[in-house]
Design a protein around this motif. Structure first.
Motif, short mmCIF file in Angstrom:
data_model
loop_
_atom_site.label_atom_id
_atom_site.label_comp_id
_atom_site.label_asym_id
_atom_site.label_seq_id
_atom_site.Cartn_x
_atom_site.Cartn_y
_atom_site.Cartn_z
N PHE A 248 -11.22 -4.34 -14.03
CA PHE A 248 -11.12 -2.88 -14.12
C PHE A 248 -9.73 -2.45 -14.60
CE2 PHE A 248 -9.72 0.89 -11.54
CZ PHE A 248 -10.40 1.86 -12.26
N ARG B 172 -11.80 -6.18 -9.69
CA ARG B 172 -10.77 -5.14 -9.72
C ARG B 172 -9.81 -5.38 -10.88
NH1 ARG B 172 -11.65 -0.47 -7.15
NH2 ARG B 172 -13.05 -1.04 -5.51
N PHE C 290 1.04 3.91 -3.08
CA PHE C 290 0.70 5.30 -2.83
C PHE C 290 1.84 6.23 -3.24
CE2 PHE C 290 0.22 9.20 -0.50
CZ PHE C 290 -1.13 9.48 -0.64
N ILE D 223 2.02 6.66 -6.95
CA ILE D 223 0.98 7.57 -7.46
C ILE D 223 1.40 9.02 -7.16
CG2 ILE D 223 -1.42 8.32 -7.22
CD1 ILE D 223 -2.09 5.38 -6.42
N ALA D 224 1.92 9.24 -5.95
CA ALA D 224 2.28 10.60 -5.53
C ALA D 224 3.47 11.14 -6.31
CB ALA D 224 2.58 10.61 -4.03
N ALA E 132 2.96 10.36 -10.79
CA ALA E 132 1.76 10.78 -11.51
C ALA E 132 1.47 9.90 -12.73
CB ALA E 132 1.89 12.24 -11.93
N GLN F 115 -15.10 6.11 -17.59
CA GLN F 115 -14.46 6.44 -18.87
C GLN F 115 -12.96 6.60 -18.76
OE1 GLN F 115 -16.01 6.82 -21.84
NE2 GLN F 115 -18.07 6.46 -21.09
N PHE F 116 -12.40 6.41 -17.58
CA PHE F 116 -10.97 6.71 -17.46
C PHE F 116 -10.13 5.60 -18.06
CE2 PHE F 116 -13.27 6.32 -13.42
CZ PHE F 116 -13.09 5.00 -13.12
N LEU G 283 -4.24 -0.91 -4.28
CA LEU G 283 -4.66 -0.46 -2.95
C LEU G 283 -5.87 -1.26 -2.48
CD1 LEU G 283 -4.43 3.43 -3.50
CD2 LEU G 283 -2.82 2.00 -2.22
N HIS G 284 -6.80 -1.53 -3.42
CA HIS G 284 -7.99 -2.31 -3.06
C HIS G 284 -7.68 -3.80 -2.92
CE1 HIS G 284 -10.86 0.99 -3.40
NE2 HIS G 284 -10.24 1.37 -4.49
N GLU H 159 0.83 -1.20 0.00
CA GLU H 159 0.00 0.00 0.00
C GLU H 159 0.88 1.26 0.00
OE1 GLU H 159 -3.72 -0.02 2.24
OE2 GLU H 159 -3.11 1.86 3.15
N LEU I 26 -1.93 3.76 -13.73
CA LEU I 26 -2.65 4.32 -12.59
C LEU I 26 -3.73 3.34 -12.11
CD1 LEU I 26 -3.22 6.62 -10.62
CD2 LEU I 26 -4.79 7.59 -12.31
N ARG I 27 -4.41 2.72 -13.07
CA ARG I 27 -5.44 1.74 -12.69
C ARG I 27 -4.83 0.60 -11.90
NH1 ARG I 27 -7.93 2.53 -17.89
NH2 ARG I 27 -7.11 0.55 -18.66
N VAL J 233 -4.03 1.99 -8.31
CA VAL J 233 -5.24 2.20 -7.49
C VAL J 233 -5.89 0.86 -7.17
CG1 VAL J 233 -7.57 3.15 -7.49
CG2 VAL J 233 -5.65 4.58 -8.21
#
Lengths: 222, 222
Positions: free
Chosen positions: B206, B203, B64, B67-68, B71, B221-222, B84-85, B60, B77-78, B81
């Motif tokens: 996704f 997930r 994180f 991502i920070a 970018a 839509q991302f 994390l889940h 995690e 990114l998917r 994220v």
């Protein structure tokens, strides 16, 4: 003057507050349907969950889009990532309210909770409501001083659950296996509801401080 | 040539695969401790959870940070994220394995599962193991064709749980309330374990498609 980014961030925050309000009401109504053996109130809880689910999807999508399109940093990024978790917790709490309501509906017009257990279940409902009041304050105002009180109430919920077990396993228990199972599951649902409240409080502490409160060596440096 | 970003992303992916392996083993051992009334095996499951928890924190934190600091966009990114889940789901599945092991430990040297219920609980353990094999494939290879099979196995788990209720509520049930409560909770733990497996599969879909499979109008839509 606020920029568009922070307006959207505030708007997502309001959405989380609204979700918290809906979940609070769902669990209150679910407890009410249980105590009053009121199947119509139970139905309203069950039907109302669609709104909670759709808010979760909306807030998750918007948070994800903001991360993807705005490349936020520091607190803004923490708010957005925490939001992904908060809305998952809140949706799950809504599901737990449904589970409670479904037991009420299944047993109505009988009472799912026998007289001897009414006090304990009523108290569980009260602790859940009191937890949600604090969670709402934490989420809305990011007042992390309430986090400790939330953990204490989680402990009361665990104690109530143990009380429920003692009751059901007592030699004086006269309501049979079915009722024992109902109460076992109810105890579990309220306990999990409280666990999610704690998880939410911890997430908000992470937003504010950048460190997780339950990590002994708290090394998260972002 | 791979860049440092994608090396780290792959490394996080390997961590998720490792977590999946640990959770699979935890639930297998927990079921084993239950079927054999083996408290030492139960202890190992309980002690082993610290490794799962620490992997979750590590993955995690690293997701994180990426991502920070990087970018990332689109699929990267998917992945982050979703990670994390995923790690939250996997940690929770580890907790459910602990809950199963604790029931085994509590009742040992007696068997927590009476003879009449052995088949159903053994089958729940098998479905859990089979689900985790598929989840590992989905997580490792992002083979989303398995997602449907995972949902089908989740349905079998629900059916087994209903079978367990029928058994416990039958007039022939002779093992008392305590055992009925143990089995009710065991049924709930295996059912939730399967629910998390489904959540993980969704997930990963996704990650691969950018759209959630359980959203009727799939508008993300991302």
């Amino acid at each position: 003057m606020r920029d568009i980014f922070h307006d959207e961030l505030d708007d997502i925050g309001s959405g989380v507050v609204e979700m918290t309000r809906l979940v609070t009401s769902a669990m209150e109504q679910a407890t009410g349907s249980l105590m009053d053996a009121d199947p119509r109130r139970a139905e309203r809880v069950i039907a109302g969950d669609a709104r909670i689910d759709s808010l979760r999807r909306d807030l998750e999508d918007r948070s994800f889009k903001m991360i993807a399109q705005q490349a936020p940093v520091a607190t803004d990024l923490r708010v957005l990532v925490a939001t992904l978790h908060l809305v998952a917790d809140l949706e799950r709490m809504g599901d737990l309210a449904i589970h409670v309501a479904k037991i009420a509906r299944l047993r109505a017009p009988e009472f799912a909770v026998p007289d001897e257990a009414r006090d304990v279940i009523a108290q569980m409902g009260e602790v859940a409501a009191s937890l949600m009041l604090k969670v709402a304050d934490v989420v809305d105002g990011r007042d992390i001083s309430l986090a400790q009180a939330i953990e204490a109430e989680d402990d009361s919920m665990d104690a109530l659950r143990r009380k429920l077990f003692t009751l059901v396993l007592s030699p004086r228990w006269s309501h049979g296996t079915e009722s024992a199972i109902d109460l076992t599951l109810l105890g579990r649902y309220y306990e999990r509801f409280a666990d999610h409240a704690v998880a939410i409080a911890r997430r908000v502490i992470f937003i504010v401080t950048g460190v997780y409160p339950d990590r002994a060596n708290g090394v998260a440096q972002f």
